[in-house]
Design a protein around this motif. Sequence first.
Motif, PDB file in Angstrom:
ATOM      1  N   LYS A 329       0.811  -1.210   0.000  1.00 50.93           N
ATOM      2  CA  LYS A 329       0.000   0.000   0.000  1.00 50.93           C
ATOM      3  C   LYS A 329       0.852   1.271   0.000  1.00 50.93           C
ATOM      4  CE  LYS A 329      -3.830  -2.297  -0.042  1.00 50.93           C
ATOM      5  NZ  LYS A 329      -4.870  -2.149   0.964  1.00 50.93           N
ATOM      6  N   HIS A 407      -4.909   6.009   6.011  1.00 59.24           N
ATOM      7  CA  HIS A 407      -4.780   4.653   6.538  1.00 59.24           C
ATOM      8  C   HIS A 407      -4.630   3.673   5.374  1.00 59.24           C
ATOM      9  CE1 HIS A 407      -5.563   5.880  10.635  1.00 59.24           C
ATOM     10  NE2 HIS A 407      -6.620   6.558  10.214  1.00 59.24           N
ATOM     11  N   ARG A 408      -3.608   2.866   5.423  1.00 65.88           N
ATOM     12  CA  ARG A 408      -3.326   1.977   4.297  1.00 65.88           C
ATOM     13  C   ARG A 408      -4.447   0.976   4.047  1.00 65.88           C
ATOM     14  NH1 ARG A 408       0.900   0.229   7.797  1.00 65.88           N
ATOM     15  NH2 ARG A 408       2.370   1.250   6.400  1.00 65.88           N
ATOM     16  N   ASP A 409      -5.158   0.607   5.088  1.00 67.65           N
ATOM     17  CA  ASP A 409      -6.248  -0.358   4.903  1.00 67.65           C
ATOM     18  C   ASP A 409      -7.379   0.220   4.063  1.00 67.65           C
ATOM     19  OD1 ASP A 409      -4.879  -2.203   6.392  1.00 67.65           O
ATOM     20  OD2 ASP A 409      -5.886  -1.704   8.278  1.00 67.65           O
ATOM     21  N   SER A 413      -5.842  -2.149  -3.554  1.00 70.08           N
ATOM     22  CA  SER A 413      -4.594  -2.807  -3.957  1.00 70.08           C
ATOM     23  C   SER A 413      -4.237  -2.357  -5.365  1.00 70.08           C
ATOM     24  CB  SER A 413      -4.766  -4.323  -3.917  1.00 70.08           C
ATOM     25  OG  SER A 413      -5.652  -4.742  -4.943  1.00 70.08           O
ATOM     26  N   GLY A 452     -12.082  -6.795   2.687  1.00 72.73           N
ATOM     27  CA  GLY A 452     -12.217  -5.371   2.929  1.00 72.73           C
ATOM     28  C   GLY A 452     -12.883  -4.620   1.806  1.00 72.73           C
ATOM     29  N   ASP A 479     -18.087  -0.132   9.533  1.00 76.21           N
ATOM     30  CA  ASP A 479     -17.069   0.710   8.912  1.00 76.21           C
ATOM     31  C   ASP A 479     -17.534   2.141   8.992  1.00 76.21           C
ATOM     32  OD1 ASP A 479     -15.147   1.905   7.449  1.00 76.21           O
ATOM     33  OD2 ASP A 479     -15.349   0.589   5.688  1.00 76.21           O
TER      34      ASP A 479
END
Length: 507
Positions: A329, A407-409, A413, A452, A479
Amino acid sequence: MAVEFQRIQLGWWLEGNCTAKYCSDHATCTNITSPVDNGGSGFRCRCNQGYVGDGFSAGVGCRKASSKCNPSKYMAGHCGGSTRVGALIGGIIAGAFLMTGLTLLCYVIRKKSSSLKSRKSARHMLAEAAGSCSIPFYSYKEIERATSCFSERHRIGTGAYGTVYAGKLHNDEWVAIKKIRHREADGIEQVMNEIKLLSSVSHPNLVRLLGCCIERDEQILVYEFMPNGTLSQHLQKERGTGLSWTIRLNIATETAQAIAHLHSADNPIYHRDIKSSNILLDYDFKSKVADFGLSRLGLTEFSHISTAPQGTPGYLDPQYHQNFHLSDKSDVYSFGVVLVEIISALKVVDFSRHHSEVNLAALAVEKIGKGCVDEIMDPSLEPHTDAWTLSSVHKVAELAFRCLAFHRDMRPSMIEVAAELECIRLSSWGPTEENECLGSSFASEKSQGLAGRKVGIDSRRLVLSLRSNSMVPLEEVTDSSPISVYDPWTSEQSSPSGNSLLDNAIH
């Protein structure tokens, strides 16, 4: 007026004729004519060779000469033979020439031996780095000849880690020759790292390594030549008159596919220095990702912890900069900055802008988040003359917005990014192709079990098992991130991951 000098020798002589009784042993009697007695007769006694004295029996006679000979007598020739000063000087000169010749010979032999040893060591390291791949090894003289001794007229670019020159080698084809800048002890490690990574992957949008040179404490890499320079040069109009939106979108898509290929390898590779100046363009403006010196293997599925953040200011993942956690990420964030560059043609860091807008990523997040994409859009794109251009620019802006999530999450991708860009590119053919693309992309994500992914506007996320091919829900978690940038935010540091920005922005 002339002055003449003569040498006279004093000696004893007696009147009369030679008589043995007057001369001592080991002496020789010689008759002479008297210079003072009107030509009367006389004689003289002289010691034989090897004896000294006056030679007369009534005098000191003759005795054996001493064998001692001091340096001054030797040099003057008093110990037998002629003077030796000239011979000594000649010997010194000859000896100096001989020593110089021997020194030069030893230097040449040592240099060749060192060069040979260095080459063997370099080949050994290359064999370890490249594995089964064969990387051509060029001598330093070949590289010098190809670049005219690294002349300025061959220089095509300078970066943080070295200077790139254009040159021709044996096959008379142009190549790019990167001379690594002298750095710390990790210089050779970075070169070997790049060789290892480029040897382990192959993709049409990754620059090809053609050879290397590790000699004379220099590290040099030889790549395929990219005649149209870098994406950055065209966006900043340092080359050409600018790029059309279609070319920009193609470049973005191809670059994303190359990075996705790196991330999806058996041993994932994180580039760590994705930026527009590392995206090279060939004759047809096809893109190729370059400069793998900072790249690292993702040896596990978890983030890699780096000793210190490395990369280029303006492109660096803020989370990576804070806690040194490197993941795929991090490349996604950097690519998000590149997408903003493609849309805006603005510099990534520009101190001539307002202090709150110096960083392009921060500026883009603010403007895109408010639905003001037009304020940062490159005017040369003329988006309002073409409905598809306006629509696709906003879609790419939304994708960039998601890539720049703090936030990388929250970031997609690179596989998702590449798929979405391909869909946007295909949408120019018509809505049917776009719908089919989106459908196949979603099906692909389901088959890969990607976790996710947003599944609805109720802000609920499905966490899936990665150990099974089936879509088995493990748990549902709330979320707090909104689907649209116009929904309320619970955090100022995160950005949305939904797909509704486009509709809100253009309506």
